[in-house]
Design an enzyme around this catalytic site. Structure first.
Site, PDB file in Angstrom:
ATOM      1  N   LYS A   1     -73.337 -41.001 -42.179  1.00  0.00           N
ATOM      2  CA  LYS A   1     -73.814 -40.752 -40.819  1.00  0.00           C
ATOM      3  C   LYS A   1     -73.429 -39.340 -40.384  1.00  0.00           C
ATOM      4  CE  LYS A   1     -73.200 -45.676 -39.869  1.00  0.00           C
ATOM      5  NZ  LYS A   1     -72.428 -46.701 -39.157  1.00  0.00           N
TER       6      LYS A   1
ATOM      7  N   LYS B   1     -73.304 -41.013 -32.402  1.00  0.00           N
ATOM      8  CA  LYS B   1     -72.272 -41.875 -31.806  1.00  0.00           C
ATOM      9  C   LYS B   1     -70.881 -41.357 -32.139  1.00  0.00           C
ATOM     10  CE  LYS B   1     -71.497 -43.844 -35.976  1.00  0.00           C
ATOM     11  NZ  LYS B   1     -70.256 -44.035 -36.734  1.00  0.00           N
TER      12      LYS B   1
ATOM     13  N   SER C   1     -61.863 -46.106 -36.284  1.00  0.00           N
ATOM     14  CA  SER C   1     -62.769 -44.960 -36.242  1.00  0.00           C
ATOM     15  C   SER C   1     -61.994 -43.648 -36.325  1.00  0.00           C
ATOM     16  CB  SER C   1     -63.593 -44.987 -34.945  1.00  0.00           C
ATOM     17  OG  SER C   1     -64.213 -43.748 -34.725  1.00  0.00           O
TER      18      SER C   1
ATOM     19  N   ASN D   1     -63.214 -40.770 -35.801  1.00  0.00           N
ATOM     20  CA  ASN D   1     -63.654 -39.945 -34.681  1.00  0.00           C
ATOM     21  C   ASN D   1     -62.917 -40.326 -33.401  1.00  0.00           C
ATOM     22  OD1 ASN D   1     -66.110 -38.437 -35.923  1.00  0.00           O
ATOM     23  ND2 ASN D   1     -66.350 -40.558 -36.567  1.00  0.00           N
TER      24      ASN D   1
ATOM     25  N   GLU E   1     -66.685 -36.896 -39.530  1.00  0.00           N
ATOM     26  CA  GLU E   1     -68.071 -36.432 -39.454  1.00  0.00           C
ATOM     27  C   GLU E   1     -68.445 -35.917 -38.067  1.00  0.00           C
ATOM     28  OE1 GLU E   1     -70.309 -35.915 -41.669  1.00  0.00           O
ATOM     29  OE2 GLU E   1     -69.949 -37.217 -43.405  1.00  0.00           O
TER      30      GLU E   1
END
Length: 339
Positions: free
Chosen positions: A111, A197, A260, A262, A287
């Protein structure tokens, strides 16, 4: 369910978790890594401790450091390498496919968006892999932390492809009682939702570190999803996709979970850590960091209003304090919802 030969390129947490799902379904699964030590651990101990701790892997997974051995006779190939490595690995795959004169269903489960070109992962693969080697091309997207999948947390994802037969074949290969796959023909929406996202998740982690509660989180998720949808529609995505697994579903999972990277990166940024230190501390690809830059530049090129993305960009790349970024967002001129 027929037995398939499935090659997974990339033995990170998500690649390994997907390999495990396929192996549990009785398929012949080859998991490729460029690190020989990782391959040895997978084959000798049935573990991938760097990415998935002490969780056992299904015995049906065989690790390979030689891509040709992994891909030979494969029906389905999953590319699960970081965005920045996608082209290099795809070029290696083409060499292998040419050498064995073989074609495959190729699915990306990464992603992200490519810096500079702004390409989606499927576009990168289309450019690198000649059509004669493809029986179908698509992506796997949706709310799916590897740490949950490996522990059989019920998980739903989407297999998106313009080739419905290819998507259905992937659906059949990976679906079981704890991992359910839906098909979708909106590849653009699936990829834009899956990539962006991560940007909102960085913001969510920053909010969490500052102690903000449900009101702030709901505001971020709702307006963040609006930004994702605006950008996606500008590239031809179906807005309904963002109401599904690759949109609100993936956003919720990524922006609320400590699994996650992120989200965790956002927490550390909110605590005042420098970006370089956050990246070093994580030890794995985040990412959302590069995707934020790509999304910010795309928004400017397309004249699309994406204030949350812009705020995250300023924190990441202009060293703006998180609290200052929030104040700027809240101080913007008021407007009509839906615009």
């Amino acid at each position: 369910m027929s037995n398939e030969i499935i090659a997974v390129l990339g033995a990170g947490s998500w690649g390994t978790a997907l390999a495990n799902v396929a192996a549990e379904n009785g398929h012949d699964v080859r998991l490729w890594s460029h690190r020989a030590s990782q391959v040895a651990e997978i084959n000798e101990t049935h573990r991938n401790t760097k990415y998935l701790g002490d969780n056992p892997l299904n015995d049906g997974i065989v690790g390979f450091s030689d891509m040709q051995s992994a891909v030979e006779n494969a029906d389905i190939v999953l590319s699960v390498v970081p965005t920045k490595a996608t082209r290099e690995v795809a070029q290696q795959l083409v060499t292998v496919l040419a050498n064995i004169d073989h074609s495959v269903i190729l699915m990306a489960a990464t992603k992200g968006l490519e810096p500079g070109t702004y390409k989606r992962v499927s576009e990168m693969l289309t450019e690198e892999v000649p059509a004669k080697y493809l029986k179908g091309l698509g992506v796997i997207s949706g709310p799916s932390h590897a740490e949950g999948v490996i522990k059989h947390d019920p998980t739903l994802v989407s297999a998106a492809s313009k080739d419905v037969v290819a998507a259905e074949k992937v659906q059949a290969a990976f679906s079981n009682q704890v991992f359910r796959v839906y098909t979708n023909t909106d590849v653009i929406g699936a990829e834009i939702g899956g990539a962006l996202k991560n940007v909102i998740a960085i913001g969510a982690g920053a909010l969490a570190s500052l102690g903000y509660d449900a009101n702030a989180k709901a505001a971020l998720f709702t307006r963040g999803l609006a930004e994702i949808s605006r950008l996606g529609q500008a590239f031809g995505a179906n807005p309904i996709t963002f109401m599904g697994l690759s949109g609100v579903g993936d956003l919720f999972a990524t922006a609320t979970s400590v699994h996650s990277r992120n989200f965790r990166a956002g927490v550390q940024l909110g605590e005042g850590k420098k970006l370089a230190d956050v990246i070093e501390d994580m030890g794995m690809v985040i990412e959302g960091i590069s995707t934020t830059k790509v999304a910010h530049e795309l928004a400017q090129k397309k004249h699309i209003e994406m204030p949350i993305t812009s705020a995250v960009y300023r924190v990441l790349y202009e060293n703006v304090d998180v609290k200052e970024a929030i104040q700027t967002l809240m101080g913007r001129p008021v407007s009509q919802e839906g615009k």
